[in-house]
Design an enzyme around this catalytic site. Structure first.
Site, PDB file in Angstrom:
ATOM      1  N   ASP A 131      44.629  29.287  35.565  1.00 54.52           N
ATOM      2  CA  ASP A 131      46.003  29.400  36.028  1.00 54.52           C
ATOM      3  C   ASP A 131      45.831  31.077  36.621  1.00 54.52           C
ATOM      4  OD1 ASP A 131      48.610  29.787  37.175  1.00 54.52           O
ATOM      5  OD2 ASP A 131      49.464  28.737  35.450  1.00 54.52           O
TER       6      ASP A 131
HETATM    7  C1  NOJ Z   1      51.160  30.406  37.951  1.00 57.61           C
HETATM    8  C2  NOJ Z   1      51.827  29.077  37.716  1.00 57.61           C
HETATM    9  O1  NOJ Z   1      51.847  28.691  36.562  1.00 57.61           O
HETATM   10  C3  NOJ Z   1      50.782  28.123  38.691  1.00 57.61           C
HETATM   11  O2  NOJ Z   1      51.353  26.761  38.628  1.00 57.61           O
HETATM   12  C4  NOJ Z   1      50.671  28.429  40.067  1.00 57.61           C
HETATM   13  O3  NOJ Z   1      49.914  27.308  40.651  1.00 57.61           O
HETATM   14  C5  NOJ Z   1      50.035  29.761  40.210  1.00 57.61           C
HETATM   15  N1  NOJ Z   1      50.865  30.474  39.430  1.00 57.61           N
HETATM   16  C6  NOJ Z   1      49.739  30.183  41.674  1.00 57.61           C
HETATM   17  O4  NOJ Z   1      51.137  30.570  42.143  1.00 57.61           O
END
Ligand code: NOJ
Length: 951
Positions: A444
């Protein structure tokens, strides 16, 4: 073609709804197995799909057409199974959302679009026929699919074979599990295993559940062969570049892998409900809403249409689906996922991945794993026991892997005191080892914590920099990874594995073949150089509206208050009925709530192309009916509301409850909900209105359960509809349900409790900046309905509950064990039946014997009311006493459309996997000792038929 018919046609398998009248159970039992005849007409070229492609832009055309082709080919492949095997049982005895109208629409479609030049081939000894009438991304249909099905290179051992643990002075081994020959694919796949040589040709969808287990191993083998060839020609720096996100400007997507040699790199983009940060895209209903449909066709088609949009914008990797498990009712991101039940969530994940990838987009199953609250999400350790991990949190990921997901995103939190993105146990052992995941794990954004995460199983770092907000802080990888490989800390073998996995995902989806370029800039809609504003919407609003209607749950309907029948006067009360003051996209990432709530907030959103409010939609209808329509949007002026609703035939109060991702705080809620009270003074507003009007209908657009006990039983509240978060067509969808254009069939994908305390599992708060919170999952398997059942807690509305405008009766339960198909697995099957845990490693995505249909549950459902409608029969298994399982577990469901008086036989099958528990000592799946029973009914507490399972 009616939308329902269009869906059924797209679902491609011609599933003849067997209308048998009230057969005695013996007759039902003896009617199986039957030869499949319906599949003969399986080459459905959905003319609707083709025409929807035609209305869209040039980029869209190819992807939409390919959707039709992939479904047609899938079903054709299925049909040849039927033809090629003497022991085949019919998989046609089921139901799409098929009515007779649907069936005839399908026949008509088949008649006009049958493949003119069928191609035949053979995969692993099973012959099939594909249609040659469709164009696939400008390619000819593969003329020799068997060549795609060969192993990487002749004579080479299969992928993942050999054994060994990385040696040397490095601090962590690649993996503590030996690279055994697992996953082992059955050498002679027989029905109902579906050897798909590409995710572009997924197995067909069936509302009754997967009768066919897909086998993507050939497709992976081919992809790996290409990836290995590509990676073998790269320098170390180039390999590193494939794994390290490009985090400095200029970048176009939320995640970017820069070009390497003549390879164009990757664009990774949110979200699980549509393309984020663009325009001329669709904002689909959230995961929680499609889960509430309990309708696999809708799940698949939503994935497919989202995939078309991602592809149309040039996105290689769609960052979804999201499958966190709603452990805590207040969890901020629960609405992005599919509810609190692991089976439902797994089925939704499976269908979404198959749909997304069927048009050539890589899916990313997220967030792996145990990420269940926003508060201190990077500073908490979810402490989860092995059994709970396997049976609940990991299960949807297994299903996503079975669907061929190219990638998985590891989460921000720790698991048992180790960060998820450097967790050897969850990444190497469980995901890549036990489950058999062959794709790549990305972090993530900012969730990577060290360079050595590479040896713990991380393959790609996103967004690439150590810090999200300070890109000049460098990267854990990039030059650092190069140095670690150069000095031997991380082996070149592992480096190759990382790059190869990433490239395999790219080849698996055929993205080396005319994939569209990125045509937007996620950081700016006003980038005149890069943003081409390509319209990828086609006619997807239709499905949005249909899912919104099918995902609305009717909780209360006193004396037929609903559907509305040309009421003389209507008042709409509550700000949720109208548009927000700043417009649909006024708040960044939808981080505000002052009008109709169509989605929560955070990265799990998209921009609305438009947002139909309930007021706008109901006004259209009121004009046709000649109803007088007024409104009252001042949520806090309850006195004014009370006087406004007097003398009005029906007062519809629109209320909502919002939550989102923790980087935005709305109304004091840091992502997670502070409480489970509906927003904007809703309880007081409803009570004030109900005190003044004895025909008060409440519509809740809610991200999850809310506590509604202060008014739920008020006799003047004559109707309650739990509409979830329905996307851009929210107003139209709820109007369809209110007026009966759609007969509600939504079911709660979570429990609505009488009081917050009843949930028993709460957010863990507190701590200062340096605190690592400990979140013990001591409830184990027992949260949501499993807890309510176990401890006899009466909910307000139970999991799986939902009413209809008609009534349904259930008859003639017949439960039997299906004949077995694959002689090579007989020993494993016999051992399982004797209670022996599966060998270590079995239970993976490729242990087909464990996932094939095993127990068949058959019963009849009749529409006993006056209106046509869809029933959602649910199968709950009651494990033997002493097994440690909750009293009832959802293990099957269907969506059956029935005309008044119509009876249908429903067939649902259950695999061994769903009748197993995780044995923590043996590290395998086993059948617990004792008697199994099951119940069939309309919710987790409304059982209509019960019987033993003869195993
Ligand atoms: C953080 C989020 O937890 C995730 O779900 C997302 O895909 C990414 N940021 C990218 O925006």
């Amino acid at each position: 073609m009616r939308l329902a018919a269009r869906l059924a046609a797209l679902s491609a398998l011609v599933l003849t709804a067997v209308s048998v009248g009230a057969l005695p159970s013996s007759a039902v039992a003896s009617s199986l197995p039957v030869a499949s005849s319906a599949v003969a007409s399986s080459a459905i070229a959905s003319s609707d799909v083709a025409s929807s492609a035609a209305v869209s832009s040039g980029v869209e055309v190819s992807s939409a057409v390919s959707a039709a082709s992939s479904y047609a080919i899938s079903s054709a492949a299925a049909s040849s199974y039927a033809a090629s095997s003497a022991v085949v049982t019919s998989y046609a005895v089921s139901s799409a959302i098929a009515s007779s109208a649907v069936s005839s629409a399908i026949s008509a479609s088949a008649a006009t679009s049958a493949p003119s030049v069928p191609l035949t081939g053979e995969v692993s000894g099973v012959s099939y026929t594909v249609s040659s009438t469709y164009t696939i991304y400008g390619d000819p249909v593969p003329t020799n699919p068997p060549s795609l099905a060969t192993s990487p290179t002749a004579g080479e051992p299969p992928y993942n074979s050999g054994s060994g643990t990385e040696v040397g002075w490095q601090t962590l081994s690649i993996s503590s599990y030996a690279f055994s020959s697992f996953p082992v694919v059955s050498p002679t796949p027989l029905p109902p295993v579906f050897p798909s040589y590409s995710p572009l040709y997924p197995p067909p969808v069936e509302n009754s559940g997967s009768q066919i287990v897909p086998d993507f191993s050939d497709a992976w083998d081919v992809a790996f062969a290409k990836a290995e060839a590509f990676v073998s020609g790269l320098t170390l720096e180039q390999k590193v570049n494939i794994t390290t996100g490009e985090y400095q400007e200029p970048i176009l997507c939320v995640g970017n892998i820069a070009p390497v040699a003549d390879w164009p790199g990757l664009c990774l983009q949110d979200s699980p409900l549509g393309v984020r940060d663009t325009d001329f895209n669709t904002l689909f209903p959230a995961g929680i809403t499609v889960a509430a449909t309990f309708n696999r066709t809708m799940m698949r088609l939503r994935g497919l249409e989202m995939g078309q949009e991602f592809r149309g914008k040039g996105v290689n990797v769609a960052l979804g689906p999201m499958m966190n498990m709603g452990r805590v009712a207040q969890g901020g991101r629960n609405w992005e996922g599919f509810g609190t039940d692991a089976f439902l969530s797994g089925e939704a994940a499976y269908e979404t991945v198959l749909g997304l990838q069927s048009v050539g987009v890589q899916a990313c199953a997220k967030h792996y794993v145990d990420y269940e609250q926003e508060y201190k999400r990077t500073q908490e350790s979810s402490n989860v026991d092995d059994r709970t991990q396997h049976e609940i949190y990991q299960k949807p990921f297994l299903r996503a892997v079975m669907a061929g997901s190219a990638s998985v995103m590891c989460s921000y939190n720790m698991i048992n005191d180790t960060y998820a993105c450097e967790n050897d146990r969850t990444l190497n052992q469980l995901l890549k080892g036990e489950i058999g995941f062959r794709g790549y794990v990305m972090s993530d954004w900012g969730a990577q914590m060290s360079t050595l995460s590479a040896v713990a199983g991380l393959d790609m770092t996103m967004a690439g920099g150590i810090h999200l907000s300070t890109p000049d802080g460098g990267s854990w990888w990039g030059p650092n990874l190069t140095a670690f490989v150069d000095n031997g800390t991380i082996s070149m073998a592992r480096m190759d594995d990382m790059a190869t996995r990433i490239m395999a995902g790219y080849y698996l989806l055929g993205q080396d073949n005319n994939y569209p370029n990125v045509s937007f800039n996620a950081s700016s809609l006003y980038d005149t150089v890069h943003d081409k504003h390509i319209d990828v919407q086609a006619d997807h609003y239709k499905l949005v509206r249909e899912i919104g209607g099918a995902g609305a749950v009717l909780l209360k309907n006193t004396d037929g208050a609903l559907p509305l029948n040309k009421p003389r006067s209507i008042i709409l009360v509550g700000s949720d009925a109208g548009n927000g003051a700043m417009g649909a996209n006024g708040y960044s990432d939808r981080g505000g709530d002052d009008g109709i709530l169509g989605v929560g907030w955070g990265s799990g959103t998209a921009n609305y192309p438009y947002l139909v409010s309930p007021a706008a939609a109901i006004q259209e209808r009121a004009r046709l009916d000649g109803s007088s329509l007024t409104n009252w949007y001042l949520d806090w002026d309850t006195e004014g509301a009370a006087s406004a609703v007097e003398q009005v035939d029906v007062a519809i109060v629109f209320v909502n409850s919002d939550s989102g991702e923790g980087y935005i705080t709305v109304d004091g809620n840091w992502g997670d909900r502070d409480n489970l009270t509906l927003w904007h003074n809703a309880d007081n507003l409803i009570q004030a209105v109900a005190a003044a009007n004895n025909n008060t209908i409440v519509v809740a657009h809610s991200v999850g359960p809310s506590i509604i006990d202060s008014w739920a039983e008020n006799p003047n509240v004559t109707g309650i509809i739990w509409a979830n978060v329905a996307g851009q067509e929210a107003g139209n969808a709820i109007t369809d349900v209110l007026y009966g254009a759609v007969n509600p069939s939504g079911r709660l994908p979570y429990t609505i409790a009488k009081a917050l305390e009843d949930y028993g599992v709460f957010l863990i708060l507190g701590g200062d900046n340096d605190t690592i919170l400990s979140i013990p999952y001591t409830e184990g398997l027992f949260y949501d309905y499993r807890r309510f059942d176990q401890y006899n807690i009466t909910p307000r509305y139970e999991f799986g509950f939902g009413l209809s405008y008609t009534t349904f009766e259930y008859y003639n339960l017949a439960v039997s064990v299906l004949p077995q198909y694959d002689p090579t697995d007989l020993a494993l099957e016999a051992a399982w039946e004797a209670g022996v845990p599966t060998p270590q490693g079995e239970g993976s995505s490729t242990a087909f014997w464990l996932h094939r249909p095993y127990v068949q549950v058959q019963f009849e459902v009749q529409n006993t009311g006056a209106l046509a409608g869809t029933e959602i029969p649910q199968v709950y298994v009651h494990f033997p006493t002493g097994s440690g399982e909750p009293p009832s577990l959802l293990k099957g469901f269907d969506a059956i459309y029935l005309e008044p008086g119509e009876v249908q036989t429903v067939t649902i099958t259950i695999p061994r996997y769903e009748l197993s528990i995780w044995d923590i000592i043996a590290q395998g799946w086993s059948k617990p000792e004792g008697s199994f029973t099951l119940s069939v009914g309309a919710s987790s507490r409304d059982f209509r038929l019960t019987g033993p399972i003869p195993i």
